[in-house]
Design a protein around this motif. Structure first.
Motif, PDB file in Angstrom:
ATOM      1  N   TYR A  87      -8.298 -37.128 -14.263  1.00 37.03           N
ATOM      2  CA  TYR A  87      -7.529 -36.086 -13.967  1.00 37.03           C
ATOM      3  C   TYR A  87      -6.056 -36.534 -13.986  1.00 37.03           C
ATOM      4  CZ  TYR A  87      -8.182 -38.300  -9.406  1.00 37.03           C
ATOM      5  OH  TYR A  87      -8.137 -39.058  -8.408  1.00 37.03           O
ATOM      6  N   ILE A  88      -5.218 -35.631 -14.301  1.00 38.22           N
ATOM      7  CA  ILE A  88      -3.457 -35.898 -14.095  1.00 38.22           C
ATOM      8  C   ILE A  88      -3.027 -36.061 -12.953  1.00 38.22           C
ATOM      9  CG2 ILE A  88      -1.344 -34.879 -14.608  1.00 38.22           C
ATOM     10  CD1 ILE A  88      -2.382 -33.128 -16.900  1.00 38.22           C
ATOM     11  N   SER A 117      -3.586 -44.561 -19.659  1.00 39.56           N
ATOM     12  CA  SER A 117      -3.684 -42.943 -19.692  1.00 39.56           C
ATOM     13  C   SER A 117      -4.797 -42.607 -20.676  1.00 39.56           C
ATOM     14  CB  SER A 117      -2.478 -42.289 -19.770  1.00 39.56           C
ATOM     15  OG  SER A 117      -2.553 -40.798 -19.581  1.00 39.56           O
ATOM     16  N   THR A 125      -4.726 -39.707 -21.770  1.00 41.84           N
ATOM     17  CA  THR A 125      -3.704 -38.904 -22.731  1.00 41.84           C
ATOM     18  C   THR A 125      -3.479 -39.687 -24.019  1.00 41.84           C
ATOM     19  OG1 THR A 125      -1.953 -39.102 -21.345  1.00 41.84           O
ATOM     20  CG2 THR A 125      -3.201 -37.164 -21.077  1.00 41.84           C
ATOM     21  N   ASN A 126      -3.417 -41.107 -23.822  1.00 39.94           N
ATOM     22  CA  ASN A 126      -3.279 -41.920 -24.846  1.00 39.94           C
ATOM     23  C   ASN A 126      -4.096 -42.918 -25.172  1.00 39.94           C
ATOM     24  OD1 ASN A 126      -1.101 -43.025 -26.501  1.00 39.94           O
ATOM     25  ND2 ASN A 126      -0.800 -44.755 -25.130  1.00 39.94           N
ATOM     26  N   TYR A 180      -6.350 -44.324 -23.450  1.00 37.29           N
ATOM     27  CA  TYR A 180      -6.431 -45.534 -22.494  1.00 37.29           C
ATOM     28  C   TYR A 180      -5.949 -46.681 -23.185  1.00 37.29           C
ATOM     29  CZ  TYR A 180      -9.017 -42.256 -19.346  1.00 37.29           C
ATOM     30  OH  TYR A 180      -9.189 -41.352 -18.780  1.00 37.29           O
ATOM     31  N   THR A 239       3.669 -47.250 -21.494  1.00 34.22           N
ATOM     32  CA  THR A 239       2.947 -47.267 -20.317  1.00 34.22           C
ATOM     33  C   THR A 239       3.114 -48.218 -19.217  1.00 34.22           C
ATOM     34  OG1 THR A 239       1.051 -46.021 -21.363  1.00 34.22           O
ATOM     35  CG2 THR A 239       0.642 -46.888 -19.285  1.00 34.22           C
ATOM     36  N   ASN A 245       2.565 -36.894 -17.966  1.00 34.03           N
ATOM     37  CA  ASN A 245       1.183 -36.338 -18.424  1.00 34.03           C
ATOM     38  C   ASN A 245       0.170 -37.806 -18.295  1.00 34.03           C
ATOM     39  OD1 ASN A 245      -0.397 -34.542 -19.641  1.00 34.03           O
ATOM     40  ND2 ASN A 245       0.105 -35.029 -21.734  1.00 34.03           N
ATOM     41  N   TRP A 246      -0.011 -38.279 -17.110  1.00 32.44           N
ATOM     42  CA  TRP A 246      -0.827 -39.441 -16.928  1.00 32.44           C
ATOM     43  C   TRP A 246      -2.235 -38.951 -16.554  1.00 32.44           C
ATOM     44  CZ3 TRP A 246      -2.980 -42.340 -12.917  1.00 32.44           C
ATOM     45  CH2 TRP A 246      -3.177 -43.747 -13.020  1.00 32.44           C
ATOM     46  N   THR A 247      -3.287 -39.485 -17.071  1.00 31.96           N
ATOM     47  CA  THR A 247      -4.402 -39.238 -16.513  1.00 31.96           C
ATOM     48  C   THR A 247      -5.303 -40.611 -16.275  1.00 31.96           C
ATOM     49  OG1 THR A 247      -5.712 -39.310 -18.473  1.00 31.96           O
ATOM     50  CG2 THR A 247      -4.906 -37.121 -17.617  1.00 31.96           C
TER      51      THR A 247
END
Length: 419
Positions: free
Chosen positions: A81-82, A274, A276-277, A279, A285, A311-313
């Motif tokens: 999750y964010i 993240s 969104t990237n 991981y 990051t 926007n990091w998860t």
């Protein structure tokens, strides 16, 4: 007496066993004072920021529950999750002020900057356990173990269950400073912080400053890894830092607690990337978490913003004791080094402790011996460069047993008697 100091032994037999102490030729004994009160030295109480209006971490509240870890209890153990939620005002980034304590661990500093830990850096056991789960999806077993190590290695207080994530804040962490003596926080040398840190000075080379960001070391890490902070690249960099400290630091010590340094480097590729990237432990990051800002000449400076990227998860599955131990062994086995200390006269003494035999780590991945590797640091007498031996008292062992006794039993780890 209900509360006793952790035993700090500096007797003749310890000196004979660990000759790399203050009496050795070439050792600057004046720096040993930092391990007591610290005084006006870097990280000492006289220079430690003081916030007269301490505010505890706000915890998590609906609808922004993250892993729903509260009051030191297990959370959901489900990530992806964010963090922080864009609408969660309680956990947006706020840079530390002059009265806020920050220390050698960027992950904890970022947690305090986002109020998952108390923003002034004086935190509790429960805050540490909750923050690790809610922010990074650290497994409950590992979050408890890391919090315990912080409190019981003379860095914090097992009665108040408070700890400074940086400098000596004994007046705020201790149940009674006259009784406990100094509680140096995570800046305390050769406990959580140790020689060969990724981006912090060795204690002696930094004249006691083992907690400030070092841009030269960060650039060295970047150049070695090529900006990709994965296991193989960080294992190589950890080896380079070991060789650098061994060469440059006449008071170099690499003891059992240095195992935590391998664990800490694994956080860069296991906890900080993240979703969104994909991981990927990339430069953008890691620089955000470390507060590292690249300059036009290619050097790095600290920007006072150890920040969760936008926007990091977080990771999907919990990062457990078993996971971090596997990473510690994997990094070590790529570039094995010796555990021990420089004697000040050009020699190097090897140590024996648990799975460290004649200076070498011999634990086999996947065995109960490996699973107990980090637990031993909290339950055994640990060789410590400055103090000889850190030996937990009965009270400390009882505190540990109350928190992780079942895990120790289930893993088959040796348990020290508490009575």
């Amino acid at each position: 007496m209900q509360y006793r100091l952790l035993v700090i032994a500096l007797a003749a037999d310890v000196v004979n066993t660990f000759p790399f102490v203050s009496q050795m030729p070439g050792v600057d004994s004046t720096l040993f004072r930092r391990q007591q009160s610290g005084g006006g030295n870097p990280g000492g109480p006289a220079t430690c920021p003081f916030n007269a209006n301490h505010v505890p971490a706000p915890g998590v509240k609906a609808p922004y529950l993250y892993n729903n870890a509260k009051n030191g209890a297990p959370g959901n153990g489900k990530g992806g999750y964010i963090v922080p939620d864009p609408n969660d005002a309680a956990h947006q980034f706020v840079a530390p002020g002059l009265n806020d304590i920050r220390g050698p661990c960027p992950g904890l500093n970022a947690a305090a900057d986002h109020n998952f830990l108390s923003h002034d850096g004086v935190v509790t056991f429960n805050e540490l356990v909750d923050a690790q789960q809610n922010l990074y999806n650290v497994g409950y077993d590992l979050s408890v173990l890391l919090a315990l190590l912080g409190l019981t290695l003379t860095d914090g207080d097992i009665v108040t269950e408070k700890l400074s994530i940086g400098c000596d804040a004994t007046t705020r962490t201790s149940v009674s400073p006259a009784l406990t003596g100094s509680e140096p926080g995570l800046d305390g040398h050769n406990k959580f912080e140790a020689d060969t840190s990724l981006t912090r000075n060795d204690f002696f080379l930094g004249q006691g400053d083992n907690f400030s960001f070092n841009g030269t070391l960060y650039k060295m890490m970047h150049d070695t890894t090529g900006g990709l902070y994965n296991r193989d690249n960080l294992a190589k960099y950890r080896y380079q830092r070991y060789q650098q400290s061994l060469h440059d630091n006449p008071n170099f010590y690499f003891g059992p607690l240095s195992l935590l340094l391998f664990g800490a480097s694994s956080f860069l590729y296991e906890l900080m990337p993240s979703g969104t990237n994909g991981y990927k432990p990339d430069e953008a990051t890691i620089s955000s978490f470390f507060g590292a800002e690249k300059q036009s000449d290619g050097s790095y400076k600290f920007n006072n913003k150890e920040k969760i990227p936008d926007n990091w998860t977080n990771r999907v599955t919990p990062y457990t004791n078993e996971d971090v131990t596997a990473e510690i062994l994997a990094q070590y086995l790529e570039y094995p080094v010796l555990f021990g200390g420089a004697t000040g006269n050009g020699g190097f003494d090897l140590i024996n402790f648990g799975s460290i035999k004649n200076g070498s780590l011999i634990a086999t991945p996947g065995t109960s011996e490996a699973s107990c590797l980090l637990y031993q640091l909290s339950t055994q007498s640990v060789p410590s460069y400055l103090n000889g031996v850190i030996a937990p008292t009965v009270e400390a062992l009882s505190f540990i047993a109350s928190k992780i006794g079942p895990q120790l039993k289930n893993l088959g780890c040796p348990q020290t008697l508490t009575k």
